[in-house]
Design an enzyme around this catalytic site. Structure first.
Site, mmCIF file in Angstrom:
data_model
loop_
_atom_site.group_PDB
_atom_site.id
_atom_site.type_symbol
_atom_site.label_atom_id
_atom_site.label_comp_id
_atom_site.label_asym_id
_atom_site.label_seq_id
_atom_site.Cartn_x
_atom_site.Cartn_y
_atom_site.Cartn_z
ATOM 1 N N ASP A 251 25.929 15.796 17.100
ATOM 2 C CA ASP A 251 24.794 14.878 17.099
ATOM 3 C C ASP A 251 24.885 13.877 18.248
ATOM 4 O O ASP A 251 25.972 13.471 18.655
ATOM 5 C CB ASP A 251 24.754 14.130 15.763
ATOM 6 C CG ASP A 251 23.537 13.247 15.621
ATOM 7 O OD1 ASP A 251 22.418 13.793 15.585
ATOM 8 O OD2 ASP A 251 23.697 12.013 15.552
ATOM 9 N N GLU B 93 22.973 18.530 20.333
ATOM 10 C CA GLU B 93 21.686 17.854 20.173
ATOM 11 C C GLU B 93 21.601 16.852 21.326
ATOM 12 O O GLU B 93 22.115 15.746 21.236
ATOM 13 C CB GLU B 93 21.606 17.177 18.803
ATOM 14 C CG GLU B 93 20.233 16.626 18.453
ATOM 15 C CD GLU B 93 20.079 15.158 18.746
ATOM 16 O OE1 GLU B 93 18.993 14.746 19.199
ATOM 17 O OE2 GLU B 93 21.040 14.403 18.527
#
Length: 633
Positions: free
Chosen positions: A301, A353
């Site tokens: 992330d 991401e």
């Protein structure tokens, strides 16, 4: 201190220990004897307090200049405990055990005495198959799940890990997905963070059951033929003062510079990715989930926050020692992470991401890249949603929002995501974004789904989107399953299932995702219709025709790669899927006339705001995967 421990701590302090969870934290050394090992380099004293001591401190001994403290005490598995610090200033504070394998349920933060979770695994066949095939030339279709809001009990309580085995896994398998992606299930306090503000980097959250039940969920998924990826957050951590923040009374896991430590955007603290011990901690966390929990990959992330010093709010002018924007420690850590992971598990997936145009995110490190397998294509996602959210007659001048992605589609190994971030905080659900009345919203949604499934790259869809849930996602309640009583929602779910299975059974749609010859654009200069061929190995081919206006087009000429007979294998306007077409149009024969530089062509009736998938009949898909496709009167 024995020689073996001294060597371990030497490697830990050099950032070279990716198995530190085997030693740090609480480990059983006898039937009821536990050894504690804590890294707290600037504490005056360290103790453990817990149910086993009546919450009275049990002092730990400092291990020379290693910055670590060790001690033993008797206790029973499951008992709660914390780490007590005496800081430089003499303040006494209680902290979590950063290496705990289990915690009490929120809102408490005490760890539980727990062994390293183990299981008699039954997923050997899955793991063997995972290692036998490269993911790049295989289908990869991911269903993103927030476990706390997929389904809940009537009283609002969560499903357990064991209940999720029956409630989630068969459903996702039937829909035709290859993998689950779980939003973070590492221990966290705040439900509203969706799991992205972590405190337990080695502990499955206690919300849904004990760690052993989490392992059972992964094992069951593998036995059913589903891979499991989980989101992981190595860039920043929860701000709460009894967790990792100022762990020994000084910046320990975070940067010493408060400006760099403070993550304004998310209200968290940034890890000091250049600190050796933090590297050992995070590398070990990654290996824990991949080694011990058998995850098939990690979606890392907020990679942009680790790549750029000026990414966060209020840091527009931050620069590294060379005057550049790049966070040098962050880029080095990410390369190190992927190097270590793939050395141990060459067959797992590491997914970034990453929302910027940072180059070569998914390129090998030896080629100057960061070494991830895949990068989320945020540009493709944003442009696609912006285009399909616009009224069809207003968006004709903006066809470049779709076609621009052809320019960069081979720059990275992309995953094309419609994720949770796009259906929350007032952004509306995918269904609600679509223009027009309810019928036209579904027509747009089906056509957008075909665009996603046939565009080069792997796929991801957030839960609920498969049937066109109208309400945007809410983390505090279950999905709107009642929607499926509506025929249009039920038919949208049928469409998604059919499209997913067609994708899996069509090598032309995934064998050459990342090769230039995997796509041939044959009509790309119109504002209303796009036509392209997806190509696989050994001449495999699928022709994609998208009509982006709500107007049926009779006698539309589609270029094809050779003379012969073709079959329509998907029509988004089939009555079966919620459209209006009720009469079969299946077999097409070439006209003997070239078109758009292609050797031949076929004539079709192109459905309004719809898509056709056309395949050479000589490469006919298996009958069980064939879709009944209908034509309007």
């Amino acid at each position: 201190m024995d020689e073996e421990l001294a060597e371990w701590l030497y490697l830990f302090n050099r950032g070279q220990d990716n198995q530190s969870f085997r030693r740090f934290g609480a480990h059983r050394v006898g039937s009821d004897d536990w050894q504690f090992l804590v890294w707290a380099p600037h504490a005056q004293a360290v103790a453990v307090v817990g149910e086993f001591s009546g919450w009275q401190p049990v002092p730990l001994s400092k291990l020379g200049a290693t910055g670590c403290w060790r001690g033993e005490h008797q206790g029973v598995a499951g008992q709660l405990y914390k780490i007590q610090m005496t800081t430089r200033t003499g303040e006494i504070v209680e902290k979590i055990d950063p290496y705990a394998f289990a915690f009490e349920k929120k809102p408490g933060t005490a760890a539980r005495l727990a062994d390293l979770p183990r299981r008699v695994w039954r997923d050997g066949a899955w793991l063997a198959g995972r290692g036998a095939h490269r993911s790049y030339d295989r289908p990869l279709n991911i269903y993103e799940v927030h476990l706390g809001s997929f389904k809940r009990h009537a009283d609002g309580s969560y499903l357990t890990y064991l209940e999720a085995i029956d409630e989630i896994l068969p459903y996702v398998k039937k829909l035709g997905y290859t993998h689950l992606e779980l939003m973070p299930l590492m221990e966290h306090l705040l439900d509203a963070s969706w799991g992205y503000q972590l405190m337990g980097y080695f502990a499955p959250t206690s919300r849904f059951g004990p760690p052993q039940d989490f392992l059972a969920f992964i094992d069951a998924a593998h036995q059913l033929g589903l891979g499991v990826i989980m989101d992981w957050v190595p860039g920043h951590f929860i701000r709460n003062t009894d967790t990792l923040a100022q762990f020994d009374g000084t910046p320990t896991f975070e940067y010493a510079d408060p400006h760099r430590a403070d993550n304004v955007r998310w209200g968290t603290w940034n890890f000091d990715l250049g600190k050796a011990q933090v590297q050992s901690f995070l590398l070990s966390s990654a290996m824990f989930w991949l080694d011990w929990c058998h995850l098939d990959g990690l979606r890392v992330d907020a990679v942009s926050n680790m790549l750029y010093m000026d990414y966060d709010a209020g840091k527009a002018h931050d620069r590294n020692r060379f005057g550049g924007r790049e966070n040098l420690e962050g880029t080095d850590f990410l390369k190190r992470l992927n190097t270590e992971v793939f050395a141990a598990h060459p067959d797992v997936l590491m997914i970034a991401e990453e929302s910027s145009d940072y180059p070569k995110v998914s390129a090998p490190i030896i080629a100057g890249g960061l070494g991830f397998n895949y990068k989320w294509s945020m540009g493709w996602m944003n442009d696609t949603l912006k285009y399909f959210s616009t009224d069809p007659y207003a968006r004709q001048a903006h066809i470049d929002q779709l076609t621009f992605s052809w320019v960069y589609m081979q720059n990275e190994q992309f995953i094309l995501p419609f994720s949770h971030d796009e259906v929350v905080h007032g952004k509306k659900s995918l269904m609600h974004k679509m223009p027009g009345d309810r019928y036209n919203q579904f027509a747009n949604l089906r056509t957008m789904a075909v665009w996603q499934m046939t565009f080069p790259g792997k796929k991801l869809l957030f839960m609920g989107s498969e049937w066109g849930q109208f309400l945007e996602w809410r983390d505090w309640s279950q999905l709107e399953w009642v929607d499926l009583k509506d025929p249009l929602n039920a038919k949208m779910q049928t469409f998604t299932t059919a499209l997913n299975h067609l994708y899996q059974g069509t090598p032309a749609l995934w064998q050459k995702d990342f090769q230039a010859d995997g796509i041939q654009i044959t009509i790309g200069d119109r504002s209303d219709v796009i036509v392209y061929e997806r190509r696989g190995k050994a001449g495999a081919c699928m022709i994609v025709v998208l009509n982006l206006l709500p107007e049926q087009r009779d006698a539309f000429i589609v270029p094809v790669p050779h003379a012969g007979t073709y079959e329509i294998v998907l029509n988004t306007e089939s009555a079966r899927f919620g459209g209006t077409w009720t009469h079969l149009q299946r077999i097409l024969r070439t006209r003997g006339q070239p078109e758009r530089g292609q050797p031949d062509s076929v004539e079709v009736v192109l459905p309004a705001m719809g898509a056709l998938l056309i395949k050479p009949l000589t490469e006919r898909i298996r009958r069980e995967d064939s879709l009944e496709v209908t034509q309007n009167d």
